[in-house]
Design an enzyme around this catalytic site. Sequence first.
Site, PDB file in Angstrom:
ATOM      1  N   VAL A   1       0.919  -1.148   0.102  1.00  0.00           N
ATOM      2  CA  VAL A   1      -0.018   0.103  -0.179  1.00  0.00           C
ATOM      3  C   VAL A   1       0.982   1.173  -0.116  1.00  0.00           C
ATOM      4  O   VAL A   1       1.983   1.200   0.665  1.00  0.00           O
ATOM      5  CB  VAL A   1      -0.883   0.044   1.135  1.00  0.00           C
ATOM      6  N   SER A   2       0.457   2.200  -0.740  1.00  0.00           N
ATOM      7  CA  SER A   2       1.177   3.601  -0.888  1.00  0.00           C
ATOM      8  C   SER A   2       1.301   4.467   0.324  1.00  0.00           C
ATOM      9  O   SER A   2       2.331   5.122   0.540  1.00  0.00           O
ATOM     10  CB  SER A   2       0.796   4.222  -2.023  1.00  0.00           C
TER      11      SER A   2
END
Length: 194
Positions: free
Chosen positions: A9-10
């Site tokens: 996930v960023s």
Amino acid sequence: MTLIGYARVSRRDQNPEAQVAELYRAGAESVYVDHGESSRISNRPQWVACLARLEPGDTLLVRRLDRVAGSERMAIDTLTELSDRGIDIRSLTEPEIDTTTPMGRALFGIVAVFAQLRVDTIRDNTRRGLEHARAAGRIGGRPTVMSPERIEAAARMREDGKTLAQIATVLEVGKSTVQRALARREGRRNRPAS
């Protein structure tokens, strides 16, 4: 053959649980997860650990290829590296990315060929552009920050025993810039008169 999952996930406030659950449902034995890491950075901690865990014959399982690579070039490099190590990759949402099948391997080969063609074309265009500029009397690159006055000042400091690093600090330029300028100056002085 072991299925190893990788999720990313960023942002740290995002929850990777849905990705992780999908990977386990698809048969992953274990899943490595990076939180808040950009896909354009190749040394993400859990990605590095995942790569270390993968062995020849294993399959890397991802939800989407963008979880692994943030650019086309990085994706090709990653797929090539995995292939060279005897590791397959399978995307849950991109059926064309599945090197465990003959069709997936063929599609990867085609994509790799076109990616290399793109790189070669850019390189060739750049080379031809530089040749054209040289023929017209133009030289590429940034202009030097070392004016004739600065070069003479650097030469005097060098004769006074100053190190390249000291000269660079005084002139507020890089050490290699000073070194190149002094080498060019020395080359011109030692060149025989025509």
